[in-house]
Motif scaffolding. Structure first.
Motif, PDB file in Angstrom:
ATOM      1  N   ASP A  78      58.762  47.598  82.170  1.00  0.00           N
ATOM      2  CA  ASP A  78      57.663  48.692  81.464  1.00  0.00           C
ATOM      3  C   ASP A  78      58.453  48.896  79.958  1.00  0.00           C
ATOM      4  OD1 ASP A  78      56.191  50.477  80.657  1.00  0.00           O
ATOM      5  OD2 ASP A  78      56.387  51.743  82.218  1.00  0.00           O
ATOM      6  N   PRO A  79      57.551  48.744  78.962  1.00  0.00           N
ATOM      7  CA  PRO A  79      58.146  48.969  77.696  1.00  0.00           C
ATOM      8  C   PRO A  79      58.697  50.444  77.532  1.00  0.00           C
ATOM      9  CG  PRO A  79      56.214  47.949  77.454  1.00  0.00           C
ATOM     10  CD  PRO A  79      56.253  48.187  78.925  1.00  0.00           C
ATOM     11  N   LYS A  80      58.086  51.458  78.292  1.00  0.00           N
ATOM     12  CA  LYS A  80      58.340  52.898  78.102  1.00  0.00           C
ATOM     13  C   LYS A  80      59.792  52.944  78.614  1.00  0.00           C
ATOM     14  CE  LYS A  80      53.923  54.159  79.412  1.00  0.00           C
ATOM     15  NZ  LYS A  80      53.133  55.037  80.625  1.00  0.00           N
ATOM     16  N   LEU A  81      60.346  51.957  79.421  1.00  0.00           N
ATOM     17  CA  LEU A  81      61.941  52.088  79.905  1.00  0.00           C
ATOM     18  C   LEU A  81      62.776  52.232  78.709  1.00  0.00           C
ATOM     19  CD1 LEU A  81      63.762  52.350  82.327  1.00  0.00           C
ATOM     20  CD2 LEU A  81      63.684  49.671  82.045  1.00  0.00           C
ATOM     21  N   TRP A  82      62.416  51.416  77.647  1.00  0.00           N
ATOM     22  CA  TRP A  82      63.144  51.318  76.418  1.00  0.00           C
ATOM     23  C   TRP A  82      62.735  51.874  75.145  1.00  0.00           C
ATOM     24  CZ3 TRP A  82      67.095  49.056  78.652  1.00  0.00           C
ATOM     25  CH2 TRP A  82      66.783  47.744  79.776  1.00  0.00           C
ATOM     26  N   HIS A  83      62.064  53.118  75.386  1.00  0.00           N
ATOM     27  CA  HIS A  83      61.529  53.836  74.266  1.00  0.00           C
ATOM     28  C   HIS A  83      62.442  54.353  73.435  1.00  0.00           C
ATOM     29  CE1 HIS A  83      58.629  56.061  72.079  1.00  0.00           C
ATOM     30  NE2 HIS A  83      59.163  57.249  72.395  1.00  0.00           N
ATOM     31  N   ASP A  84      63.642  55.021  73.785  1.00  0.00           N
ATOM     32  CA  ASP A  84      64.452  55.813  72.941  1.00  0.00           C
ATOM     33  C   ASP A  84      65.718  55.009  72.905  1.00  0.00           C
ATOM     34  OD1 ASP A  84      62.828  57.849  72.160  1.00  0.00           O
ATOM     35  OD2 ASP A  84      63.573  59.199  74.025  1.00  0.00           O
ATOM     36  N   ALA A  85      65.842  53.622  73.309  1.00  0.00           N
ATOM     37  CA  ALA A  85      67.150  53.041  73.347  1.00  0.00           C
ATOM     38  C   ALA A  85      67.520  52.348  72.033  1.00  0.00           C
ATOM     39  CB  ALA A  85      67.114  52.009  74.665  1.00  0.00           C
ATOM     40  N   ASP A  86      68.688  52.179  71.810  1.00  0.00           N
ATOM     41  CA  ASP A  86      69.174  51.423  70.794  1.00  0.00           C
ATOM     42  C   ASP A  86      70.140  50.252  71.231  1.00  0.00           C
ATOM     43  OD1 ASP A  86      68.073  52.709  68.812  1.00  0.00           O
ATOM     44  OD2 ASP A  86      69.570  54.155  68.303  1.00  0.00           O
ATOM     45  N   ASP A  87      70.084  49.143  70.447  1.00  0.00           N
ATOM     46  CA  ASP A  87      71.101  47.958  70.891  1.00  0.00           C
ATOM     47  C   ASP A  87      72.190  48.232  69.926  1.00  0.00           C
ATOM     48  OD1 ASP A  87      68.578  45.581  71.395  1.00  0.00           O
ATOM     49  OD2 ASP A  87      69.630  46.936  72.937  1.00  0.00           O
ATOM     50  N   GLU A  88      73.321  48.486  70.351  1.00  0.00           N
ATOM     51  CA  GLU A  88      74.425  48.681  69.239  1.00  0.00           C
ATOM     52  C   GLU A  88      74.818  47.286  68.611  1.00  0.00           C
ATOM     53  OE1 GLU A  88      77.727  51.053  70.727  1.00  0.00           O
ATOM     54  OE2 GLU A  88      76.615  52.363  71.845  1.00  0.00           O
ATOM     55  N   GLY A  89      75.309  47.219  67.599  1.00  0.00           N
ATOM     56  CA  GLY A  89      75.544  45.868  66.855  1.00  0.00           C
ATOM     57  C   GLY A  89      74.532  45.322  66.437  1.00  0.00           C
ATOM     58  N   LEU A  90      73.133  45.866  66.665  1.00  0.00           N
ATOM     59  CA  LEU A  90      72.058  44.854  66.117  1.00  0.00           C
ATOM     60  C   LEU A  90      71.133  46.120  65.250  1.00  0.00           C
ATOM     61  CD1 LEU A  90      70.840  43.174  69.538  1.00  0.00           C
ATOM     62  CD2 LEU A  90      72.027  42.025  67.620  1.00  0.00           C
ATOM     63  N   GLY A  91      71.791  46.911  64.927  1.00  0.00           N
ATOM     64  CA  GLY A  91      70.909  47.855  64.046  1.00  0.00           C
ATOM     65  C   GLY A  91      70.048  48.887  64.774  1.00  0.00           C
ATOM     66  N   GLY A  92      69.665  48.696  65.983  1.00  0.00           N
ATOM     67  CA  GLY A  92      68.833  49.753  66.875  1.00  0.00           C
ATOM     68  C   GLY A  92      67.351  49.364  66.540  1.00  0.00           C
ATOM     69  N   TYR A  93      66.563  49.709  67.386  1.00  0.00           N
ATOM     70  CA  TYR A  93      65.086  49.658  67.362  1.00  0.00           C
ATOM     71  C   TYR A  93      64.469  50.610  66.211  1.00  0.00           C
ATOM     72  CZ  TYR A  93      64.884  47.020  71.532  1.00  0.00           C
ATOM     73  OH  TYR A  93      65.514  46.091  72.668  1.00  0.00           O
ATOM     74  N   ARG A  94      65.109  51.906  65.901  1.00  0.00           N
ATOM     75  CA  ARG A  94      64.308  52.747  65.002  1.00  0.00           C
ATOM     76  C   ARG A  94      64.982  52.458  63.567  1.00  0.00           C
ATOM     77  NH1 ARG A  94      66.678  57.501  67.754  1.00  0.00           N
ATOM     78  NH2 ARG A  94      67.166  56.176  69.639  1.00  0.00           N
ATOM     79  N   SER A  95      65.806  51.378  63.298  1.00  0.00           N
ATOM     80  CA  SER A  95      66.139  51.445  61.764  1.00  0.00           C
ATOM     81  C   SER A  95      65.217  50.710  60.996  1.00  0.00           C
ATOM     82  CB  SER A  95      67.381  50.199  62.041  1.00  0.00           C
ATOM     83  OG  SER A  95      67.091  49.038  62.265  1.00  0.00           O
ATOM     84  N   HIS A  96      64.041  49.985  61.480  1.00  0.00           N
ATOM     85  CA  HIS A  96      63.062  49.501  60.673  1.00  0.00           C
ATOM     86  C   HIS A  96      61.691  50.122  61.127  1.00  0.00           C
ATOM     87  CE1 HIS A  96      65.884  46.423  59.365  1.00  0.00           C
ATOM     88  NE2 HIS A  96      66.035  45.964  60.770  1.00  0.00           N
ATOM     89  N   ARG A  97      61.684  51.065  61.562  1.00  0.00           N
ATOM     90  CA  ARG A  97      60.277  51.791  62.070  1.00  0.00           C
ATOM     91  C   ARG A  97      60.168  52.921  61.215  1.00  0.00           C
ATOM     92  NH1 ARG A  97      60.416  51.944  68.640  1.00  0.00           N
ATOM     93  NH2 ARG A  97      60.440  49.805  69.093  1.00  0.00           N
TER      94      ARG A  97
END
Length: 98
Positions: A78-97
């Protein structure tokens, strides 16, 4: 290994040892002759270990353990599972939003 096999192996190792001595007399103490002598010595050590195994009781096998099977579904998470998660070392999900 039966005792007759061990006796035959020891005889063959004796012949190899004799041949290596002849090679050493002819070629001297070159690397190839040293390796052959080392191989014969190693085989003699292994033969001694096998002879000792023949006279000692065999170790018992470890008891079989039942393993639990975990089924992992092929369906996407479920995509909601990853809603507030960041991938360290990859810049995170929120960096381009925005």
């Amino acid at each position: 290994m039966t005792s007759s096999e061990i006796v035959e192996l020891r005889r063959a190792l004796g012949q190899l040892r004799h041949s290596v001595r002849g090679l050493r007399a002819r070629y001297g103490d070159v690397a190839a002759v040293q390796r052959l002598a080392n191989d014969v010595e190693r085989m003699d050590i292994d033969a001694t270990e096998l002879a000792e195994l023949d006279s000692t009781p065999r170790p018992r096998e470890a008891p079989r353990v039942e393993r639990e099977v975990v089924v992992v579904p092929d369906t996407p998470y479920d995509p909601k599972l990853w809603h507030d998660a960041d991938d360290e070392g990859l810049g995170g999900y929120r960096s381009h939003r925005t």
